[in-house]
Design an enzyme around this catalytic site. Structure first.
Site, PDB file in Angstrom:
ATOM      1  N   GLY A   1       0.829  -1.199   0.000  1.00  0.00           N
ATOM      2  CA  GLY A   1       0.000   0.000   0.000  1.00  0.00           C
ATOM      3  C   GLY A   1       0.859   1.242   0.000  1.00  0.00           C
ATOM      4  O   GLY A   1       2.078   1.184  -0.194  1.00  0.00           O
ATOM      5  N   GLY A   2       0.243   2.397   0.238  1.00  0.00           N
ATOM      6  CA  GLY A   2       0.964   3.647   0.183  1.00  0.00           C
ATOM      7  C   GLY A   2       2.052   3.763   1.232  1.00  0.00           C
ATOM      8  O   GLY A   2       3.072   4.406   1.024  1.00  0.00           O
ATOM      9  N   TYR A   3       1.859   3.135   2.366  1.00  0.00           N
ATOM     10  CA  TYR A   3       2.852   3.200   3.436  1.00  0.00           C
ATOM     11  C   TYR A   3       4.058   2.334   3.115  1.00  0.00           C
ATOM     12  O   TYR A   3       5.182   2.658   3.453  1.00  0.00           O
ATOM     13  CB  TYR A   3       2.186   2.726   4.735  1.00  0.00           C
ATOM     14  CG  TYR A   3       3.077   2.766   5.952  1.00  0.00           C
ATOM     15  CD1 TYR A   3       3.163   3.914   6.734  1.00  0.00           C
ATOM     16  CD2 TYR A   3       3.818   1.660   6.335  1.00  0.00           C
ATOM     17  CE1 TYR A   3       3.962   3.955   7.867  1.00  0.00           C
ATOM     18  CE2 TYR A   3       4.629   1.692   7.461  1.00  0.00           C
ATOM     19  CZ  TYR A   3       4.691   2.841   8.224  1.00  0.00           C
ATOM     20  OH  TYR A   3       5.488   2.869   9.328  1.00  0.00           O
ATOM     21  N   GLY A   4       3.817   1.216   2.460  1.00  0.00           N
ATOM     22  CA  GLY A   4       4.889   0.281   2.149  1.00  0.00           C
ATOM     23  C   GLY A   4       4.352  -1.126   2.001  1.00  0.00           C
ATOM     24  O   GLY A   4       3.263  -1.331   1.486  1.00  0.00           O
TER      25      GLY A   4
ATOM     26  N   VAL B   1       3.577  -5.152   3.674  1.00  0.00           N
ATOM     27  CA  VAL B   1       3.207  -5.864   4.889  1.00  0.00           C
ATOM     28  C   VAL B   1       3.652  -7.313   4.747  1.00  0.00           C
ATOM     29  O   VAL B   1       3.429  -7.938   3.710  1.00  0.00           O
ATOM     30  CB  VAL B   1       1.686  -5.807   5.149  1.00  0.00           C
ATOM     31  CG1 VAL B   1       1.343  -6.513   6.443  1.00  0.00           C
ATOM     32  CG2 VAL B   1       1.207  -4.363   5.212  1.00  0.00           C
TER      33      VAL B   1
ATOM     34  N   LYS C   1       4.291  -4.226   9.319  1.00  0.00           N
ATOM     35  CA  LYS C   1       4.069  -3.151   8.352  1.00  0.00           C
ATOM     36  C   LYS C   1       5.381  -2.384   8.194  1.00  0.00           C
ATOM     37  O   LYS C   1       5.847  -1.739   9.121  1.00  0.00           O
ATOM     38  CB  LYS C   1       2.937  -2.234   8.827  1.00  0.00           C
ATOM     39  CG  LYS C   1       2.487  -1.244   7.766  1.00  0.00           C
ATOM     40  CD  LYS C   1       1.126  -0.645   8.089  1.00  0.00           C
ATOM     41  CE  LYS C   1       1.161   0.308   9.247  1.00  0.00           C
ATOM     42  NZ  LYS C   1      -0.138   1.010   9.411  1.00  0.00           N
TER      43      LYS C   1
ATOM     44  N   ASP D   1     -10.424   7.980  12.534  1.00  0.00           N
ATOM     45  CA  ASP D   1     -10.593   7.314  11.231  1.00  0.00           C
ATOM     46  C   ASP D   1     -11.390   6.022  11.403  1.00  0.00           C
ATOM     47  O   ASP D   1     -11.004   4.962  10.904  1.00  0.00           O
ATOM     48  CB  ASP D   1      -9.231   7.029  10.598  1.00  0.00           C
ATOM     49  CG  ASP D   1      -9.338   6.794   9.086  1.00  0.00           C
ATOM     50  OD1 ASP D   1     -10.381   7.146   8.494  1.00  0.00           O
ATOM     51  OD2 ASP D   1      -8.374   6.259   8.503  1.00  0.00           O
TER      52      ASP D   1
END
Length: 951
Positions: free
Chosen positions: A638-641, A643, A657, A753
């Protein structure tokens, strides 16, 4: 003295290095010995003497072989005892090859093996008793071979075994259960799948096979030679979802406590010699498929409970001594597709009614005593009354007096808005109209929940799920085609599968190995409609670069030179190794005492994180736990990196993560999440196991959540069926998690969120709130709000917070209200320009039953008569989404209302029961998990991994 000590140290290091190198070299030697017994091995096995340097299908960790995956490679030969020497091996997949001979007893030496996959080979002979020595085994799939002899009782020793598939062999003898001195299958209390169909097992089903501690989902003993009665203890296994005891020689009464199996979706007891009264199955509210045909029950009136099974799609009671007139209400069951009550003594007038199920395809009442048929309108359903009195009268006409057509509906995947063009020989036009060489085989679904084979929508849904699963597993798949659905003699649904390559006209060897492993390892999980399956793949003859090279004549010379060179280099650098390791030990100690020594407070991430007792992992540790962050352990992106799945030394499975190296995108979220989760602990919050801030890496280590997000379950992607009770439990669990953050955390925390993508479901479908990257602490228990930049997710965001930038606990309440509406509608908050809050408000009419929301509710939630408390639930949701925070309830108020609804429905809100999902998901105990491939989860945005597929 110093020189002597140094020499001693060097000698020790040389010995250790020699032992490690010997073990590594031995792995290569033993694999070559295996290779010598096989033909058609991958060509690049000839080009390189080191298996860990790019051999197709081989994965290594620290130069030790940990995975052999060679599905559909056309291998022939035998599996020699050399396999037992690969003591670090974790995965062995040789499925869909043409291997033969017996399974070597040395297989039991593989103490670290977790996945043993030998599907659709040609193995024969007895199963070795040493299978019980595979103490780490989770997945044993030996189906579709020619194994003979008895089931080894020792299998009962494999305490973590999740999947046991010995079906479609030639196994004989009785079903082993434990005694005071020997193990048995009754000891497998963590197993979810017992697949023993299509063998020659005999004798009675032991009473001791079942107990209340078992957590079985699937019990499949179809097509054996079992005799005696169905044991009463079967009713103790309340987790069961599929029961297949058909095509045996079972006798006696069906035990009355079978009515306790309230989670069963499919029940097959047909083609036995069962006697007594037709069993009462009133309590099986989720039953889809019931087949009691061809038994010798006592003559019985039509059971009244026929009409009370709300989820029924298929009722088969051919030749069961039924007497009397069929109630019209039977045909009003909403999902009913097929009724086969032929060869009974049903009489009177047949009346299907005018409001029968719009899915009803066939009513087979051949060879009964029906004298009349009330036809209220033109039916689209095939009604078969041949060999009834009504069809024996002169002048009778109508299609219902003809025999069944026996020409089932056909299906073939259609092009995706394109025109197919002719392809050259052996090529096939894909759904995207590209000529290519597909990988093919047959999917066998052992217990589908439907009987009508002509519904294209269900196959399209299955096809889309498969494409998504393959792509999430990063396999080179362009499209998938399904065709020719049919039922075989075992009542399995058989569908031909074609998988087309992406970016080329043919797959390379790596692509075939990945797809074959995905299917043999059950990585792809179909939805509830199709249920459990097995795949038999065909050999793929169109590999890129498939030509075989010649064996090198000087391999021994090369190996000798390499070994000699390595020894020389080792002797030159061993002295430096000791000093380097001492330096690393000092650095590691320093990192553990001050993990944030290199934290840059000026990079926008704030001051050094302040933690409470959270474990700091080094990069080397997490690299080790994830097999060097291998693709096999990659479970999403994903955008963070990325998993990754990891396994800690204590056996605990974790999800790691990992931020993109060098990126500051997730720095603030990284700090926020570890600070908050290090000080909050609640069963409805995802636990943070630890973190890594080392060598420029930022990683968060979470507990591993097996069933993904609520969003995936509502959308149908996870394959978990959420009825009304389950949705209430999820709502209550998530509410309690938020209540803890608002009330018991010190200082209070606002999540910021809250959404269905951030509520995860564990093995018991207990809800856990996740993803605290945007969370805010009030900092002072007396503060009522935080003024901050607006962040969150559109559709869930509090409009008051959006306008004022003042974040309060009531902002979470608003988001949770949207979640409540999503739980009952399964609609996105904003869908096609329509906002779910507005849609519900405009549709509802409080003067009507269920507030007149039937057209808005998710049809899979249950039936209107079961939705007790729905009106109160809707009232609560709408109170949560009031325009201003002072009009909204607190999370404590929300918890109380949901608890009252659960009490109204008749469930204790303080008792959490195990899931009865049909998704074939593993219910973990501590460190256990069903699969080790582990592309089971998708990573979305900065959020925690979510399950694709699969039950």
């Amino acid at each position: 003295m110093g020189a002597t000590t140094t020499c001693q140290v060097l000698l020790i290091l040389i010995i250790l290095h020699f032992l490690v190198s010997t073990a590594q070299n031995n792995d290569a030697t033993y694999l070559r010995a295996l290779k010598d017994g096989w033909q058609n091995t991958p060509p690049n096995w000839e080009d390189n003497p080191d298996p860990c340097s790019g051999w197709d299908g081989i994965r290594c960790t620290d130069s030790r072989i940990t995975s052999i995956t060679l599905a559909s490679m056309g291998l022939t030969g035998t599996l020699s005892g050399d396999i037992g020497q690969l003591t670090e091996l974790q995965i062995l997949d040789l499925s869909y090859n043409r291997l033969s001979g017996s399974l070597t007893p040395r297989i039991g030496d593989l103490k670290k093996l977790t996945n043993l996959l030998l599907v659709g080979c040609g193995f024969s002979g007895p199963l070795p008793d040493t299978l019980g020595d595979l103490e780490s085994l989770i997945f044993m799939s030996l189906n579709s071979n020619s194994f003979t002899g008895q089931i080894p009782p020792s299998i009962g020793n494999i305490k973590n075994l999740y999947w046991l598939d010995l079906a479609d062999n030639r196994l004989t003898g009785s079903i082993p259960v434990s005694s005071g001195t020997t193990p048995g299958l009754d000891m497998l209390i963590n197993a979810k799948h017992f697949h023993f169909g299509r063998n020659m097992l005999s004798g009675a089903i032991p009473e001791r096979l079942f107990n209340s501690n078992m957590t079985l989902f699937h019990l499949l003993f179809e097509n054996n030679q079992l005799s005696g009665t169905i044991p009463d203890t079967l009713g103790l296994v309340k987790s069961l979802e599929v029961v297949r005891l058909d095509r045996n020689f079972l006798t006696g009464n069906v035990p009355s406590n079978i009515n306790n199996l309230t989670g069963v979706f499919e029940m097959f007891l047909s083609n036995n010699q069962l006697t007594g009264l037709v069993p009462n199955m009133t309590g099986l509210d989720v039953l889809n498929y019931l087949d009691l045909s061809n038994n010798t029950f006592d003559p019985s009136d039509i059971p009244s409970w026929f009409s009370t099974l709300p989820a029924l799609t298929t009722l088969k009671m051919n030749n069961t001594n039924l007497v009397g007139q069929l109630p019209t209400a039977l045909f009003n069951i909403p999902q009913l597709q097929n009724v086969d009550l032929s060869n009974n003594r049903i009489n009177g007038t047949l009346d299907i009614g005018s409001s029968y199920s719009n899915q009803l395809q066939q009513v087979n009442l051949q060879n009964n005593q029906i004298a009349d048929f009330t036809q209220r309108r033109q039916y689209n359903t095939e009604v078969i009354l041949v060999e009834n009195p009504i069809c024996m009268e002169s002048g009778t006409s109508g299609g219902f007096c003809s025999p069944p057509t026996n020409t089932g509906p056909s299906y073939l995947t259609q092009p995706n808005n394109c025109v197919r063009t002719p392809c050259s020989r052996d090529q096939v036009s894909s759904p995207n109209c590209r000529c290519a060489y597909p990988y093919t085989g047959d999917l066998f679904f052992r217990a589908p929940s439907f009987s009508y084979l002509g519904n294209a929508a269900i196959y399209e849904a299955l096809r889309n799920e498969m494409v998504d699963s393959f792509r999430m597993s990063q396999l080179p798949v362009d499209s998938v085609s399904l065709g020719n659905p049919s039922r075989n003699l075992d009542d399995y649904l058989v569908i031909n599968l074609q998988v087309f390559p992406s970016g080329d006209e043919r797959f390379n060897r790596t692509g075939i190995l990945g797809i074959g492993f995905s299917l043999s390892n059950q990585t792809f999980k179909p939805n509830d409609t199709f249920g459990t399956y097995f795949f038999i793949g065909e050999n793929y003859d169109f590999l890129t670069g498939a030509s075989r090279g010649q064996k090198s004549s000087n391999t021994g010379v090369i190996i000798g030179a390499v070994v000699g060179g390595c020894v020389l280099v080792a002797l030159l650098i061993l002295a430096g190794i000791y000093a380097t390791r001492q330096k690393e030990r000092v650095e590691r100690t320093a990192h553990e005492s001050s993990p944030f020594a290199l934290w840059d407070a000026n990079n926008g991430s704030g001051a050094v994180p302040q933690l409470k007792g959270t474990k700091a992992f080094s990069f080397e540790e997490l690299s080790k736990y994830t097999n060097n962050f291998s693709e096999l352990n990659n479970i999403g992106t994903g955008g963070y990196g990325m998993v990754y799945k990891g396994c800690l030394p204590n056996g605990q499975l974790v999800a790691i993560k990992r931020a993109t190296r060098g990126s500051t995108q997730g720095g603030l979220e990284f700090k926020t999440e570890i600070e908050l989760l290090s000080r909050v602990h609640h069963k409805n919050l995802v636990s943070l196991v630890g973190f890594c801030f080392d060598q420029g890496e930022q990683m968060l280590v979470y507990e591993y959540i097996v069933n993904g997000t609520v969003k995936d379950s509502l959308s149908g992607r996870s394959g978990i069926r959420l009825d009304w009770i389950r949705r209430l439990r999820i709502a209550l669990g998530a509410a309690k998690g938020l209540q803890y953050l608002h009330v018991l955390a010190d200082p209070p925390i606002i999540h910021r969120d809250v959404k269905t993508n951030n509520i995860l479901l564990d093995e018991r479908l207990v809800a856990k709130v996740a993803d605290f990257g945007l969370s805010k602490s009030l900092g002072d228990s007396n503060r009522t709000h935080v003024t901050t930049q607006v962040k969150g997710t559109m559709g869930y965001m509090d409009p008051e917070y959006y306008m004022t930038q003042q974040l309060t606990e009531k902002s979470d309440v608003y988001s949770f209200g949207v979640v409540l509406l999503e739980l009952i509608t399964s609609r996105n908050p904003i869908e096609k320009g329509k906002y779910i809050v507005r849609e519900v408000k405009q549709t509802m009419d409080k003067s009507k039953e269920l507030y007149g929301l039937q057209d808005v509710l998710d049809p899979t939630i249950g039936f209107t008569t079961q939705l007790k408390g729905l009106e109160t639930f809707v009232d609560l949701a709408l109170q949560c989404v009031e325009e201003t925070g002072d009009q909204r309830p607190t999370m404590s108020d929300v918890v109380k209302v949901i608890e009252s609804i659960m009490e109204l429905v008749g469930f204790n809100p303080n008792v959490e029961s195990a899931s009865n999902s049909a998704s074939y998901n593993y219910a973990s105990k501590g460190s256990e998990h069903p699969y080790t491939n582990d592309n089971l989860f998708a990573y979305s945005g900065d959020h925690f991994p979510t399950k694709l597929d699969p039950k």
